[in-house]
Design a protein around this motif. Sequence first.
Motif: not given
Length: 234
Positions: A75-89
């Motif tokens: 549950g630590r894989l996200f998309t950044v709302k501002s640019d839809a970048r795929l990130v690990i948080g």
Amino acid sequence: MNIHSLLRFHHLLALLMLVFSLAAHGGQDPAPQPWLDALNTLKQGSMPKREQAIIKLAGIKDAHNLAILQALLDGRLFTVKSDARLVIGTDNHQGFDLIDAVNGESLGAVDHDAVTKINLTNKMRGTLRKIIGQLELSADDPTVRLAAVKAMAREADEKVLELLRERVDKEQDEDVRLAINVALLLQDMDSDDKALRIKAIEALKAHNSHDVVNRLNAMVEKDENGAYLEPDSE
């Protein structure tokens, strides 16, 4: 190791593998398009397409995959709302510290509401656990394989046992092969077959790992009436 410690271990392992693999492969050609397409489907696709993307990623040999898929399961894989970048948080209690899932770039900290988690169905989680197990067990580094076996042994179900049985004859590292055999023997102690239980007990007497000692000691514990808790202790 309790379940929370196990999860923290997987988080650290995944992040370290991502950072180290990027450091080792820096300056290489851009990521292959099929890999990028699968990641885009993870972000934007329907649940069935997302599951297909997970399977597709597992079939593409890339050093980043284990870290990304483990983050997805945790549950630590996200998309950044501002640019839809795929990130690990990684949760820092006030928000998330982010790493770009594609290139490993550190993106600093953001608020919790700055990202959207990529969700899974229970069926997808089951598929993902098996894929991650396969990737860990086939990793080039024997220390990763050994850590995977030990973690899997603590939460062994039939799918895990199937993976371990498939791996044991292929495994070249002595320590990893021993850990697999011990994990399988510990499971045999819970078999309905008394002969198999006794055979496993006899084989485990030659091992002195923490898990083995605890399991064998449990066999000689008695209840309040003086009866053995384990059926094969007498």
